[in-house]
Write a protein that holds these residues in place. Structure first.
Motif: not given
Length: 295
Positions: A230-237, A243-244, A267-274
């Motif tokens: 459903l798209g990456g980046g902080i806004k999409n995550v 919203e699910g 969401a910011s923590y999830v993007l640390q996995f990149q």
């Protein structure tokens, strides 16, 4: 000592003064303080009862003292009660002076030679209060005209624009500290260690079962590669967590369980996995995200 104010006037005046003080110091928003906070209503009722009881006690004591006087003392007391107070006398004199009318005994000096069916006309001057008010209005008009028409003083439209501008500044300052106002459009990538630690805690409590602790994916997709369903980046995550995911088979909506600030943190923590390497990475799903994590 004479009682200048009767009880029926003194009690309500004191009560409303206390009520005004309470309303001034108690922050109750747009509602009256005694409605917003019922305990204040109890306090005001107690104050009213105390005022009534105090006035009753004072009246009883005055009556007892009066009954203890001899006949001469009672006569002097009664005479002092009938005597007009200095305050009332001053008010009457001031009123008469401002009225500017001649007493009846001196009306013959200002009577005009007009007679209408026995009704005569007096040549009274305008009352001083009216004349003073007229002069004050002239001075006010000159000052007002000079300020706003000659010196271009700030009018109500300029004041309104200034208040709007200040309100925008205040709103932006408030948003900086009100983290729970964040949404999909305003969220930004968080890099502060405390935010990321809170995001990790939320991730561990709610997301590990589907995405694993290292983000490699299980029931949920792999969070370490560049592919996003459903798209990456902080806004999409942020939006996906809030919203699910996809209807019927994606992640549930977490906006009922997590606050906006908490969603921004996880969401910011999830993007640390990149770019990390999980122990058992799940095959990539979705499309390659070409944007950055800050988008």
């Amino acid at each position: 000592m004479r009682n200048l104010f009767p009880s029926w006037l003194k009690i309500p005046v004191l009560f409303f003064i206390i009520l005004g003080i309470v309303e001034y110091f108690v922050d109750s928003g747009t509602k009256p303080a005694f409605i917003e906070k019922p305990i204040i209503m109890v306090f005001l009722l107690l104050v009213l009862l105390i005022l009534i009881a105090t006035e009753a006690i004072v009246g009883s004591m005055a009556n007892i003292l009066y009954q203890s006087l001899d006949e001469e003392g009672k006569a002097r007391y009664d005479a002092s009660q009938v005597k007009t107070s200095k305050l009332v006398t001053w008010v009457n004199k001031t009123y008469t002076k401002l009225l500017g009318a001649k007493p009846i005994q001196e009306e013959h000096e200002i009577i005009l030679d007009h007679n209408y069916d026995g009704i005569k006309e007096l040549d009274n001057d305008l009352p001083p209060w009216w004349i003073y008010s007229f002069y004050i209005s002239i001075v006010f008009a000159i000052v007002y005209f000079a300020r706003f028409e000659i010196f271009n003083g700030e009018n109500q439209y300029m004041e309104l624009e200034a208040e709007y501008a200040q309100a925008k500044i205040d709103i932006e300052e408030y948003k900086k500290t009100a983290k729970d106002l964040v949404d999909f459009n305003t969220v930004e990538l968080l890099t502060d260690a405390s935010d990321l630690n809170n995001g990790k805690k939320t991730f561990t409590e709610n997301c590990v079962a589907c995405h694993k602790a290292d983000g490699g994916g299980g029931i949920g997709p792999n969070l370490t590669d560049k592919h996003w369903i459903l798209g990456g980046g902080i806004k999409n995550v942020f939006k996906t967590i809030s919203e699910g995911g996809r209807d019927g088979k994606g992640m549930i909506s977490w906006k009922q369980s997590l606050k906006p600030a908490e969603i921004a943190q996880v969401a910011s923590y999830v993007l640390q996995f990149q770019g990390t390497t999980p122990a058992e990475p799940k095959p990539a799903e979705g499309d390659v995200w070409e944007g950055t994590t800050k988008e």
